[in-house]
Design a protein around this motif. Structure first.
Motif, PDB file in Angstrom:
ATOM      1  N   LEU A 123       0.814  -1.217   0.000  1.00 15.10           N
ATOM      2  CA  LEU A 123       0.000   0.000   0.000  1.00 15.10           C
ATOM      3  C   LEU A 123       0.851   1.272   0.000  1.00 15.10           C
ATOM      4  CD1 LEU A 123      -2.788  -1.213   2.443  1.00 15.10           C
ATOM      5  CD2 LEU A 123      -2.906  -1.065  -0.059  1.00 15.10           C
ATOM      6  N   VAL A 124       1.959   1.260   0.726  1.00 18.92           N
ATOM      7  CA  VAL A 124       2.830   2.441   0.699  1.00 18.92           C
ATOM      8  C   VAL A 124       3.479   2.567  -0.683  1.00 18.92           C
ATOM      9  CG1 VAL A 124       4.867   3.543   1.703  1.00 18.92           C
ATOM     10  CG2 VAL A 124       3.179   2.467   3.190  1.00 18.92           C
ATOM     11  N   ASP A 126       1.940   1.773  -3.425  1.00 20.51           N
ATOM     12  CA  ASP A 126       0.855   2.398  -4.203  1.00 20.51           C
ATOM     13  C   ASP A 126       0.790   3.900  -3.937  1.00 20.51           C
ATOM     14  OD1 ASP A 126       0.237  -0.089  -5.145  1.00 20.51           O
ATOM     15  OD2 ASP A 126      -1.604  -0.335  -3.981  1.00 20.51           O
ATOM     16  N   PHE A 127       0.971   4.268  -2.686  1.00 22.54           N
ATOM     17  CA  PHE A 127       0.943   5.694  -2.346  1.00 22.54           C
ATOM     18  C   PHE A 127       2.061   6.446  -3.065  1.00 22.54           C
ATOM     19  CE2 PHE A 127       2.656   9.164   0.215  1.00 22.54           C
ATOM     20  CZ  PHE A 127       1.552   9.995   0.286  1.00 22.54           C
ATOM     21  N   PHE A 129       3.684   5.652  -5.692  1.00 22.98           N
ATOM     22  CA  PHE A 129       3.430   5.634  -7.121  1.00 22.98           C
ATOM     23  C   PHE A 129       2.429   6.735  -7.499  1.00 22.98           C
ATOM     24  CE2 PHE A 129       1.958   3.384 -11.016  1.00 22.98           C
ATOM     25  CZ  PHE A 129       3.176   3.467 -11.661  1.00 22.98           C
ATOM     26  N   SER A 130       1.350   6.839  -6.734  1.00 21.57           N
ATOM     27  CA  SER A 130       0.352   7.886  -6.988  1.00 21.57           C
ATOM     28  C   SER A 130       0.970   9.264  -6.787  1.00 21.57           C
ATOM     29  CB  SER A 130      -0.833   7.744  -6.029  1.00 21.57           C
ATOM     30  OG  SER A 130      -1.378   6.456  -6.109  1.00 21.57           O
ATOM     31  N   ARG A 131       1.762   9.388  -5.733  1.00 24.91           N
ATOM     32  CA  ARG A 131       2.384  10.660  -5.431  1.00 24.91           C
ATOM     33  C   ARG A 131       3.326  11.087  -6.567  1.00 24.91           C
ATOM     34  NH1 ARG A 131       2.433  13.569  -0.721  1.00 24.91           N
ATOM     35  NH2 ARG A 131       0.210  13.195  -0.915  1.00 24.91           N
ATOM     36  N   PHE A 133       2.899  10.571  -9.662  1.00 25.48           N
ATOM     37  CA  PHE A 133       2.086  11.157 -10.726  1.00 25.48           C
ATOM     38  C   PHE A 133       1.564  12.530 -10.327  1.00 25.48           C
ATOM     39  CE2 PHE A 133       2.373   6.975 -12.485  1.00 25.48           C
ATOM     40  CZ  PHE A 133       2.451   7.244 -13.837  1.00 25.48           C
ATOM     41  N   GLU A 134       1.281  12.711  -9.053  1.00 21.03           N
ATOM     42  CA  GLU A 134       0.895  14.051  -8.604  1.00 21.03           C
ATOM     43  C   GLU A 134       2.027  15.056  -8.867  1.00 21.03           C
ATOM     44  OE1 GLU A 134      -0.759  12.903  -4.462  1.00 21.03           O
ATOM     45  OE2 GLU A 134      -1.869  14.677  -5.124  1.00 21.03           O
ATOM     46  N   VAL A 137       2.097  15.873 -12.496  1.00 23.47           N
ATOM     47  CA  VAL A 137       0.973  16.735 -12.862  1.00 23.47           C
ATOM     48  C   VAL A 137       1.271  18.174 -12.447  1.00 23.47           C
ATOM     49  CG1 VAL A 137      -1.437  17.268 -12.373  1.00 23.47           C
ATOM     50  CG2 VAL A 137      -0.766  14.910 -12.853  1.00 23.47           C
TER      51      VAL A 137
END
Lengths: 337, 337
Positions: A123-124, A126-127, A129-131, A133-134, A137
């Protein structure tokens, strides 16, 4: 190629120091972004992420972004955020890799999955990875987003492909190269290529830096594969024979298996299936690798890709940045000896 | 609110059918994108992803994107790719959730982690997640990328937060709401909000659709929590008491624990710690939930959020799309009975 390599022996051992010095100030900026953006109100996230991010990584990929930007005389600061995004993707894949491999040690420290468990590591990851992309962006370049989302998909494909090839001693050299091109070299390539995007250089420059990173990544991985069988206590945090005992089918094994007789092949099959994990088995493996020239030729393959990396920089004018990037390749290849 | 609910009993049971019919043609387009873009030369990827993606999901989140776009009279086709991206993110989180929870069944079928193992589920999840960003990049809206990368980070934070709260019977209602707002409602909200972006509507429209999706998501999750204790064979693929036996601290448990006496609290603590997993324990749990009104009031909370979802649509003019979105909320809430 031979010239480049021979040249090495006549001076100090190649090192990452010139690259580290070249990007030192920028790397502080990247580290500040990393520290700030791995925070979360959920305390376990910075705790777990910090263990790995602060835990002795060389920051190889962000350094490549910074050094390539320097090569192109980029004067802005956009690359700090993007280099941090690259490091987050890398960290996310390490967290997931250690879960996938059930690894207990990385860089000589206990892995996050051992300390906090697999669920937290997944899960971390995943976090982060999402971060990442943030961060991209926020930078706002669709081109960078395209390069790094593509690289991430390719990495995942390479990892799944490797899972399929797991313990399969018949894996071909082509298939193995395709796996490491995806799982290791794609992010090296992307880390270098995005420097050309922020510096607003044309497609041939992007391609050249991509080729540099990709070939360096392959060379890096092949040398890692060799190191696993020949390293001594000097090499960082990895025990000799880890790949062997884990049944990892790397290029040294593929070559030794392909070149061996029936008895050799039976040995390698049993070893990769996990039925040969004693110290005597490792000694025998090392002897077979020696007899078939498998380590020597894995290193020759690595030098081939290293030379291609260096030649990809041919069109760029000389200077500190280019010298540092060339020496990074020489360093990558010299590690085994 | 009461009026809305009472109204229901005087006509047919609320259903998702109006929404399904509203978006049927568009959903075919989304499914085509999903099928095409879950492909990979690495055969295990479409095999594993297809198991879950083709495996009876309602496509709730992509349907919301499509229905919201219809509400705004959007005439283009961009939302097919973006709705597919939303479904990929959802599928990736399901794959990782099942690894994290060690789940063996989903929608009445064996989970991917049971069939192909945890490593494959983690990595194919990573692939789908990366692919979702590739789809967004192809669409080219930085605003959509911002919304969905933020939602993905929030989801991961919510999942880690839930991990921390695991089996902690003292979890407060506030903390629980914050967890499900993150792990469930954030993607519902984002799925709806991006429809306003592709339809090029202003910020208040975005906010309204976000509020609709967020409140619907919370209502959805709370009803799921209640269903786990009251459902019979009708409800899809989930056995009664799964959450109870897994020690999942959901709102019914939080309310029953908070309202109970010392003996009740001891019971819930033991249950959440995994020391009360027999059928008799489940019967006792159900009795305590009944005595404290915990299920009834979990449903009351769900209706509160459902009503807020409906009211968030207040400014939009009536018509088939609005009616379908309202009925989707009523359906979500009616599922328990």
């Amino acid at each position: 190629m031979t010239a480049t390599i021979h040249q090495l022996s006549s001076r100090r051992a190649p090192s990452l120091d010139p690259m580290v010095q070249l990007v030192a100030a920028d790397l502080n900026g990247v580290n500040a972004v990393i520290l700030e953006r791995m925070q979360s109100e959920v305390a376990l996230i910075p705790e777990l992420a910090g263990h790995l991010i602060a835990g002795g990584g060389k920051r190889m990929r962000p350094m490549l972004t910074l050094a390539c930007a320097r090569l192109l005389d980029y004067q802005g600061g956009r690359h700090h955020k993007l280099a941090a995004a690259v490091e987050f993707i890398h960290t996310a894949t390490l967290l997931h890799d250690d879960v996938v491999d059930g690894s207990g040690l990385r860089r000589g420290k206990r892995t996050a999955n051992i300390i906090w468990g697999n669920p937290a590591s997944v899960l971390v990851g995943d976090f982060l990875f999402s971060r990442s992309f943030e961060l991209m962006v926020e930078d706002g370049s669709l081109k960078v987003l395209r390069i790094l989302s593509r690289a991430s998909a390719v990495i995942a494909e390479g990892e799944v492909d490797q899972l399929t090839a797991q313990r399969r001693v018949e894996t071909s050299e082509d298939q193995y190269l395709s796996i490491i091109s995806a799982k290791t070299a794609a992010l090296f390539a992307a880390a270098c290529r995005i420097a050309a995007v922020v510096a607003e250089r044309d497609e041939p420059v992007e391609e050249a830096l991509d080729a540099y990173g990709r070939n360096l990544g392959i060379a890096f991985q092949l040398v890692d594969d060799a190191i696993d069988y020949v390293s001594d206590a000097q090499t960082m945090g990895k025990g000799v024979g880890d790949d062997f005992r884990d049944g990892k089918v790397t290029l040294p094994v593929i070559l030794a298996h392909a070149r061996g007789d029936d008895a050799d092949r039976l040995f390698w099959r049993e070893a990769m299936e996990g039925r040969r994990i004693s110290d005597e088995d490792l000694t025998q493996a090392t002897a077979l690798l020696e007899r078939t020239g498998a380590i020597r030729d894995t290193m020759a393959r690595a030098r081939h890709y290293g030379q291609r990396a260096i030649d990809a920089l041919g069109a760029f004018r000389g200077g500190k940045a280019k010298a540092a990037l060339v020496e990074a390749v020489e360093f990558a290849i010299s590690r085994a000896y």
